[in-house]
Design an enzyme around this catalytic site. Structure first.
Site, PDB file in Angstrom:
ATOM      1  N   LEU A 129      -7.432   1.852   3.535  1.00 15.36           N
ATOM      2  CA  LEU A 129      -6.782   3.149   3.298  1.00 15.36           C
ATOM      3  C   LEU A 129      -6.488   3.362   1.809  1.00 15.36           C
ATOM      4  CD1 LEU A 129      -4.183   3.335   6.241  1.00 15.36           C
ATOM      5  CD2 LEU A 129      -6.363   4.557   6.055  1.00 15.36           C
TER       6      LEU A 129
ATOM      7  N   GLN B 116       0.808  -1.222   0.000  1.00 14.47           N
ATOM      8  CA  GLN B 116       0.000   0.000   0.000  1.00 14.47           C
ATOM      9  C   GLN B 116       0.844   1.277   0.000  1.00 14.47           C
ATOM     10  OE1 GLN B 116      -2.661  -1.625   3.366  1.00 14.47           O
ATOM     11  NE2 GLN B 116      -3.971  -0.202   2.255  1.00 14.47           N
TER      12      GLN B 116
HETATM   13 NI    NI Z   1      -6.600  -2.496   2.926  1.00 20.04          NI
END
Ligand code: NI
Length: 163
Positions: free
Chosen positions: A92, A53
């Site tokens: 997120l 991420q």
């Molecule tokens: Ni996630």
């Protein structure tokens, strides 16, 4: 250092992350990355954050727990309970979108900690859910693939998918 979180539909979120050797885990590069990953997770108020991420394709994720942040490296889920539970999730990397996902209620996860030591633990409830969500990230899977009902942000999701 706070790291920028990449968001869907960035194709790098679909990359499968790579395992790290114990030597590599001990390197200053990986150690400072882990510190940054935790700092970023806490700053962004995430329950968990996977390396992918922040566009780093190592099999590492962090989870925020009542006892403080935990790090899982080269994770393997060795047991999933037959009993499943449905609950709402967000991510997120997919801001504004929430939906229900059915997952095993309990799992056993085997991984390495930041010292390269083997750790095995049983997780249940929300902790088990977060672990499974982050484990999916490590394999390039996203919770929107498993969503049963979008509870918030359907229009955001439609817009993202159209990109
Ligand atoms: Ni996630």
């Amino acid at each position: 250092m706070i790291l920028p979180v990449i968001t869907y539909p960035n194709k790098n979120l679909r990359k499968k992350s790579e395992e790290l050797s114990v030597e590599k885990i001990a390197s200053p590069e990986v150690q400072s990355f882990i510190t940054d990953l935790i700092e970023t997770m806490l700053k962004e108020d995430g329950l968990g954050l996977a390396a992918v991420q922040v566009d780093k394709h190592w099999r590492i994720f962090a989870v925020a727990t009542e006892d403080g942040p935990m790090v899982f490296i080269n994770p393997k889920i060795s047991f999933k309970s037959w009993f499943k539970e449905m609950d709402e999730e967000g991510c997120l990397s997919i801001p504004g979108v929430f939906g229900t996902v059915k997952r095993p209620k309990a799992v056993i996860i085997k991984s390495l900690d930041r010292n390269g030591e083997k750790v095995s633990m049983k997780a249940t409830g929300l902790f088990a859910r977060v672990i499974q969500h982050e484990f999916d990230h490590v394999n390039g899977d996203l919770f929107i693939d498993k969503i049963q009902t979008v509870t918030r942000g359907q229009e955001i999701l439609d817009e993202m998918k159209a990109k």
